[in-house]
Design a protein around this motif. Structure first.
Motif, PDB file in Angstrom:
ATOM      1  N   SER A   9      -8.412   3.802  -0.847  1.00 47.33           N
ATOM      2  CA  SER A   9      -7.368   3.540   0.138  1.00 47.33           C
ATOM      3  C   SER A   9      -7.810   2.429   1.090  1.00 47.33           C
ATOM      4  O   SER A   9      -8.882   2.517   1.701  1.00 47.33           O
ATOM      5  CB  SER A   9      -7.050   4.810   0.926  1.00 47.33           C
ATOM      6  OG  SER A   9      -6.077   4.555   1.925  1.00 47.33           O
ATOM      7  N   VAL A  10      -6.974   1.385   1.201  1.00 44.96           N
ATOM      8  CA  VAL A  10      -7.303   0.269   2.095  1.00 44.96           C
ATOM      9  C   VAL A  10      -6.307   0.169   3.251  1.00 44.96           C
ATOM     10  O   VAL A  10      -6.527  -0.584   4.199  1.00 44.96           O
ATOM     11  CB  VAL A  10      -7.344  -1.072   1.324  1.00 44.96           C
ATOM     12  CG1 VAL A  10      -8.460  -1.057   0.303  1.00 44.96           C
ATOM     13  CG2 VAL A  10      -6.008  -1.358   0.645  1.00 44.96           C
ATOM     14  N   GLU A  11      -5.219   0.924   3.176  1.00 48.26           N
ATOM     15  CA  GLU A  11      -4.235   0.939   4.257  1.00 48.26           C
ATOM     16  C   GLU A  11      -3.546   2.297   4.253  1.00 48.26           C
ATOM     17  O   GLU A  11      -2.891   2.683   3.273  1.00 48.26           O
ATOM     18  CB  GLU A  11      -3.199  -0.174   4.073  1.00 48.26           C
ATOM     19  CG  GLU A  11      -2.130  -0.236   5.144  1.00 48.26           C
ATOM     20  CD  GLU A  11      -2.598  -0.916   6.436  1.00 48.26           C
ATOM     21  OE1 GLU A  11      -1.805  -0.968   7.386  1.00 48.26           O
ATOM     22  OE2 GLU A  11      -3.757  -1.397   6.475  1.00 48.26           O
ATOM     23  N   ARG A  12      -3.703   3.033   5.352  1.00 47.10           N
ATOM     24  CA  ARG A  12      -3.077   4.352   5.453  1.00 47.10           C
ATOM     25  C   ARG A  12      -1.605   4.189   5.801  1.00 47.10           C
ATOM     26  O   ARG A  12      -1.249   3.442   6.717  1.00 47.10           O
ATOM     27  CB  ARG A  12      -3.782   5.192   6.517  1.00 47.10           C
ATOM     28  CG  ARG A  12      -3.285   6.625   6.614  1.00 47.10           C
ATOM     29  CD  ARG A  12      -3.990   7.362   7.740  1.00 47.10           C
ATOM     30  NE  ARG A  12      -3.478   8.704   7.916  1.00 47.10           N
ATOM     31  CZ  ARG A  12      -3.975   9.787   7.341  1.00 47.10           C
ATOM     32  NH1 ARG A  12      -5.033   9.682   6.547  1.00 47.10           N
ATOM     33  NH2 ARG A  12      -3.452  10.988   7.551  1.00 47.10           N
ATOM     34  N   GLY A  13      -0.761   4.893   5.068  1.00 44.95           N
ATOM     35  CA  GLY A  13       0.673   4.760   5.273  1.00 44.95           C
ATOM     36  C   GLY A  13       1.304   6.007   5.839  1.00 44.95           C
ATOM     37  O   GLY A  13       0.626   6.882   6.394  1.00 44.95           O
ATOM     38  N   ASP A  14       2.620   6.091   5.689  1.00 43.48           N
ATOM     39  CA  ASP A  14       3.393   7.233   6.163  1.00 43.48           C
ATOM     40  C   ASP A  14       4.146   7.861   4.990  1.00 43.48           C
ATOM     41  O   ASP A  14       4.148   7.346   3.870  1.00 43.48           O
ATOM     42  CB  ASP A  14       4.381   6.797   7.248  1.00 43.48           C
ATOM     43  CG  ASP A  14       3.669   6.293   8.497  1.00 43.48           C
ATOM     44  OD1 ASP A  14       2.699   6.949   8.924  1.00 43.48           O
ATOM     45  OD2 ASP A  14       4.075   5.235   9.029  1.00 43.48           O
ATOM     46  N   PHE A  15       4.839   8.939   5.303  1.00 40.91           N
ATOM     47  CA  PHE A  15       5.565   9.679   4.278  1.00 40.91           C
ATOM     48  C   PHE A  15       6.650   8.830   3.620  1.00 40.91           C
ATOM     49  O   PHE A  15       6.888   8.932   2.409  1.00 40.91           O
ATOM     50  CB  PHE A  15       6.200  10.921   4.920  1.00 40.91           C
ATOM     51  CG  PHE A  15       7.083  11.711   3.989  1.00 40.91           C
ATOM     52  CD1 PHE A  15       6.517  12.646   3.132  1.00 40.91           C
ATOM     53  CD2 PHE A  15       8.455  11.520   3.979  1.00 40.91           C
ATOM     54  CE1 PHE A  15       7.325  13.382   2.267  1.00 40.91           C
ATOM     55  CE2 PHE A  15       9.264  12.250   3.115  1.00 40.91           C
ATOM     56  CZ  PHE A  15       8.694  13.183   2.265  1.00 40.91           C
ATOM     57  N   ASP A  16       7.315   7.956   4.386  1.00 39.30           N
ATOM     58  CA  ASP A  16       8.469   7.236   3.864  1.00 39.30           C
ATOM     59  C   ASP A  16       8.158   5.830   3.357  1.00 39.30           C
ATOM     60  O   ASP A  16       9.045   5.124   2.885  1.00 39.30           O
ATOM     61  CB  ASP A  16       9.564   7.136   4.937  1.00 39.30           C
ATOM     62  CG  ASP A  16       9.084   6.460   6.210  1.00 39.30           C
ATOM     63  OD1 ASP A  16       7.864   6.215   6.320  1.00 39.30           O
ATOM     64  OD2 ASP A  16       9.917   6.176   7.094  1.00 39.30           O
ATOM     65  N   VAL A  17       6.903   5.387   3.441  1.00 41.36           N
ATOM     66  CA  VAL A  17       6.555   4.036   2.973  1.00 41.36           C
ATOM     67  C   VAL A  17       6.614   4.000   1.443  1.00 41.36           C
ATOM     68  O   VAL A  17       6.143   4.908   0.767  1.00 41.36           O
ATOM     69  CB  VAL A  17       5.151   3.623   3.452  1.00 41.36           C
ATOM     70  CG1 VAL A  17       4.739   2.295   2.820  1.00 41.36           C
ATOM     71  CG2 VAL A  17       5.132   3.515   4.963  1.00 41.36           C
ATOM     72  N   ARG A  18       7.205   2.938   0.899  1.00 38.55           N
ATOM     73  CA  ARG A  18       7.304   2.805  -0.549  1.00 38.55           C
ATOM     74  C   ARG A  18       6.660   1.528  -1.079  1.00 38.55           C
ATOM     75  O   ARG A  18       6.393   1.417  -2.275  1.00 38.55           O
ATOM     76  CB  ARG A  18       8.772   2.865  -0.985  1.00 38.55           C
ATOM     77  CG  ARG A  18       9.439   4.218  -0.771  1.00 38.55           C
ATOM     78  CD  ARG A  18       8.799   5.297  -1.621  1.00 38.55           C
ATOM     79  NE  ARG A  18       9.407   6.601  -1.413  1.00 38.55           N
ATOM     80  CZ  ARG A  18       8.974   7.487  -0.520  1.00 38.55           C
ATOM     81  NH1 ARG A  18       7.947   7.200   0.260  1.00 38.55           N
ATOM     82  NH2 ARG A  18       9.565   8.656  -0.399  1.00 38.55           N
ATOM     83  N   HIS A  19       6.441   0.543  -0.215  1.00 43.71           N
ATOM     84  CA  HIS A  19       5.908  -0.722  -0.712  1.00 43.71           C
ATOM     85  C   HIS A  19       5.172  -1.462   0.401  1.00 43.71           C
ATOM     86  O   HIS A  19       5.561  -1.386   1.567  1.00 43.71           O
ATOM     87  CB  HIS A  19       7.042  -1.598  -1.272  1.00 43.71           C
ATOM     88  CG  HIS A  19       6.573  -2.890  -1.850  1.00 43.71           C
ATOM     89  ND1 HIS A  19       5.656  -2.965  -2.870  1.00 43.71           N
ATOM     90  CD2 HIS A  19       6.889  -4.183  -1.541  1.00 43.71           C
ATOM     91  CE1 HIS A  19       5.432  -4.234  -3.174  1.00 43.71           C
ATOM     92  NE2 HIS A  19       6.152  -4.987  -2.381  1.00 43.71           N
ATOM     93  N   TYR A  20       4.092  -2.165   0.002  1.00 43.53           N
ATOM     94  CA  TYR A  20       3.329  -3.010   0.912  1.00 43.53           C
ATOM     95  C   TYR A  20       3.407  -4.460   0.442  1.00 43.53           C
ATOM     96  O   TYR A  20       3.456  -4.729  -0.765  1.00 43.53           O
ATOM     97  CB  TYR A  20       1.865  -2.578   0.963  1.00 43.53           C
ATOM     98  CG  TYR A  20       1.628  -1.229   1.604  1.00 43.53           C
ATOM     99  CD1 TYR A  20       1.327  -1.109   2.956  1.00 43.53           C
ATOM    100  CD2 TYR A  20       1.703  -0.062   0.844  1.00 43.53           C
ATOM    101  CE1 TYR A  20       1.104   0.128   3.543  1.00 43.53           C
ATOM    102  CE2 TYR A  20       1.479   1.185   1.422  1.00 43.53           C
ATOM    103  CZ  TYR A  20       1.181   1.269   2.766  1.00 43.53           C
ATOM    104  OH  TYR A  20       0.969   2.499   3.342  1.00 43.53           O
ATOM    105  N   VAL A  21       3.393  -5.366   1.399  1.00 44.64           N
ATOM    106  CA  VAL A  21       3.372  -6.803   1.099  1.00 44.64           C
ATOM    107  C   VAL A  21       1.998  -7.339   1.461  1.00 44.64           C
ATOM    108  O   VAL A  21       1.520  -7.138   2.584  1.00 44.64           O
ATOM    109  CB  VAL A  21       4.466  -7.561   1.880  1.00 44.64           C
ATOM    110  CG1 VAL A  21       4.422  -9.044   1.547  1.00 44.64           C
ATOM    111  CG2 VAL A  21       5.849  -6.977   1.558  1.00 44.64           C
TER     112      VAL A  21
END
Length: 231
Positions: free
Chosen positions: A196-208
């Protein structure tokens, strides 16, 4: 009539006779059934490596798929009329392969489609990807996220960036622990394990990601309102 003209007439006559005979012969041949065309070999998803020396594609025969890896140019077997060597082969079966991605010259990422419901993240079934990395040098096949006990095997978007001097896969992963969330992962190309390089949230679906493999934006999805956002 001169000898030259007579010769031309004879040649034309023979050509016409040949055309009539050929037409008659073709008319006597029964056309093959339509299902025969469906059994013809086909190929799909042709991908060339960054050097231009290697080619990956999926061969399809009777809905059975095989990943074929070939080498072109100076590295190929020159005894072949087309100077092409088969360097790798993986039986895929009836699984639908939707994309191929070279990770350098010796590794290829395959993404296949599956339909499933992601527990804790969605109430409905959807189509997701399952990733495998095949290493030509070791002949080993590694499933992405297979070594992560708390991450779903479903694959997010495929983003390839240089990291540590080699092409590396970055993708979203659905983390299933006490705080269900979608993180950005860097995948070890040698064994498929995600970091894991970026912790997200429940609703995140995509990173740029930018060119340096740094996340610069994220895209959450509101399933209840069916609305995307960019942050």
């Amino acid at each position: 009539m001169s000898g030259a003209n007579m010769k031309s007439v004879v040649l034309i006559a023979f050509a016409c006779i040949g055309l009539v005979v050929a037409t008659h012969a073709f008319a006597q041949v029964e056309p093959p059934p339509l299902e025969a065309y469906g059994r013809l070999p086909a190929y799909d998803l042709v991908e060339i490596s960054s050097s231009g020396d290697r080619l990956a594609f999926v061969s399809v025969v009777d809905e059975t798929r095989t990943l074929l890896l070939t080498e072109l140019g100076d590295g190929a077997d020159r005894s072949s009329p087309l100077a092409v060597s088969l360097i790798g082969r993986i039986q895929v079966g009836d699984v639908k392969v939707r994309s191929l991605h070279w990770l350098g010259e010796d590794r290829i990422l395959t993404v296949a489609s599956i339909t499933r419901r992601l527990t804790h993240f969605s109430d409905s079934r959807g189509e997701y990807g399952i990733g495998h990395i095949y290493d030509l040098s070791t002949r080993e096949l590694s499933a992405v996220f297979a070594r992560n006990s708390n991450v779903s095997m479903a694959l997010g978007a495929v983003t390839i960036r240089n990291f540590g001097g080699e092409p590396t896969l970055f993708t979203e992963g659905w983390v299933t622990d006490q705080n269900n969330r979608v993180d950005l992962f860097r995948i070890d190309p040698g064994n498929g394990r995600g970091v894991s390089v970026e912790r997200g949230d429940f609703d995140v679906r995509h990173y740029v990601l930018n060119a340096e493999a740094e996340p610069v934006a994220r895209s959450p999805y509101d399933e209840r309102r069916r609305r995307w956002d960019l942050q």
